[in-house]
Design an enzyme around this catalytic site. Structure first.
Site, PDB file in Angstrom:
ATOM      1  N   LYS A  11      -2.353  -3.717  -3.837  1.00 42.20           N
ATOM      2  CA  LYS A  11      -1.684  -4.793  -3.113  1.00 42.20           C
ATOM      3  C   LYS A  11      -0.803  -5.634  -4.058  1.00 42.20           C
ATOM      4  CE  LYS A  11      -5.225  -5.192   0.497  1.00 42.20           C
ATOM      5  NZ  LYS A  11      -6.003  -6.146   1.333  1.00 42.20           N
ATOM      6  N   TYR A  51      -1.217  -2.215   9.408  1.00 43.52           N
ATOM      7  CA  TYR A  51      -2.375  -3.017   9.819  1.00 43.52           C
ATOM      8  C   TYR A  51      -2.421  -3.198  11.326  1.00 43.52           C
ATOM      9  CZ  TYR A  51      -3.673  -4.059   4.991  1.00 43.52           C
ATOM     10  OH  TYR A  51      -4.100  -3.950   3.694  1.00 43.52           O
ATOM     11  N   ASN A 114      -7.261  -9.202  -2.301  1.00 42.38           N
ATOM     12  CA  ASN A 114      -8.413  -8.465  -2.837  1.00 42.38           C
ATOM     13  C   ASN A 114      -8.008  -7.163  -3.531  1.00 42.38           C
ATOM     14  OD1 ASN A 114      -7.699  -7.120  -0.550  1.00 42.38           O
ATOM     15  ND2 ASN A 114      -9.618  -7.430   0.554  1.00 42.38           N
ATOM     16  N   HIS A 117      -6.161  -1.937  -0.970  1.00 41.88           N
ATOM     17  CA  HIS A 117      -6.455  -1.500   0.398  1.00 41.88           C
ATOM     18  C   HIS A 117      -6.923  -0.050   0.296  1.00 41.88           C
ATOM     19  CE1 HIS A 117      -5.894  -0.265   4.578  1.00 41.88           C
ATOM     20  NE2 HIS A 117      -5.326   0.818   4.077  1.00 41.88           N
ATOM     21  N   GLU A 128      -1.664   6.234   7.411  1.00 42.70           N
ATOM     22  CA  GLU A 128      -1.162   5.184   6.515  1.00 42.70           C
ATOM     23  C   GLU A 128      -0.277   5.767   5.408  1.00 42.70           C
ATOM     24  OE1 GLU A 128      -4.774   3.197   5.340  1.00 42.70           O
ATOM     25  OE2 GLU A 128      -5.128   2.429   7.366  1.00 42.70           O
TER      26      GLU A 128
END
Ligand code: IDP
Ligand code: MG
Length: 144
Positions: A11, A51, A114, A117, A128
């Site tokens: 990310k 998402y 975080n 992903h 994805e």
């Protein structure tokens, strides 16, 4: 054991903090094979598609905003039980609760930011990866 594909994205916070090498090092050290790798800056529309399952949730807008805020690194890996292996390696969503030894547990104190992903099934991994490896999803690759 079943050979599986798993898709990850480092990310914007992971890239900004210089953790690209560390994340890839851990994946390779575990014995997963890197079969695809690409740095890109996600368009807003493609972040939304990535998402789609979270559309309508309270954190959705902030998540899409964050994921399109800077460069990310898409990683496709292959290995025995790769989805479960990777999900275990990254740890639970909230970096404050993720145990030490997991990527999120070692590098994040945030639920939104975080570091990584990872898809939650091979079917999602393929969906994805189709987004992240599509040139039209990269701000820099678009003609206009
Ligand atoms: P996962 O990444 O562990 O699979 P998901 O529930 O699928 O977690 O959520 C996707 C992403 O949305 C998370 O990694 C995190 O960046 C963000 N997110 C999830 N829940 C929250 C929240 O309650 N507040 C802010 N961001 C969240
Ligand atoms: Mg998820």
């Amino acid at each position: 054991m079943v050979r599986e594909l798993e898709f990850l994205l480092i990310k914007p916070d992971g890239v900004r903090r210089g953790l690209i090498g560390e994340v890839i090092r851990r994946l390779e050290a575990k014995g997963l094979r890197i079969v695809g790798l690409k740095m890109l800056r996600l368009t807003r529309e493609c972040a939304e598609r990535l998402y789609d399952v979270h559309r309508g949730k309270s954190f959705y807008e902030g998540l899409v905003e964050f994921m399109s805020s800077g460069p990310v690194v898409a990683v496709l890996v292959e290995g025995d039980g790769a989805v479960e292996v990777v999900r275990t390696m990254i740890g639970p969503t909230d970096g404050r609760r993720a145990p030490p030894g997991t990527i999120r547990g070692d590098y994040s104190t945030s639920v939104l930011e975080n570091i990584v992903h990872a898809a939650d099934s091979e079917e999602r991994a393929k969906y994805e990866a189709g987004i992240a490896f599509d040139p039209s999803c990269d701000v820099h690759d678009r003609a206009v």
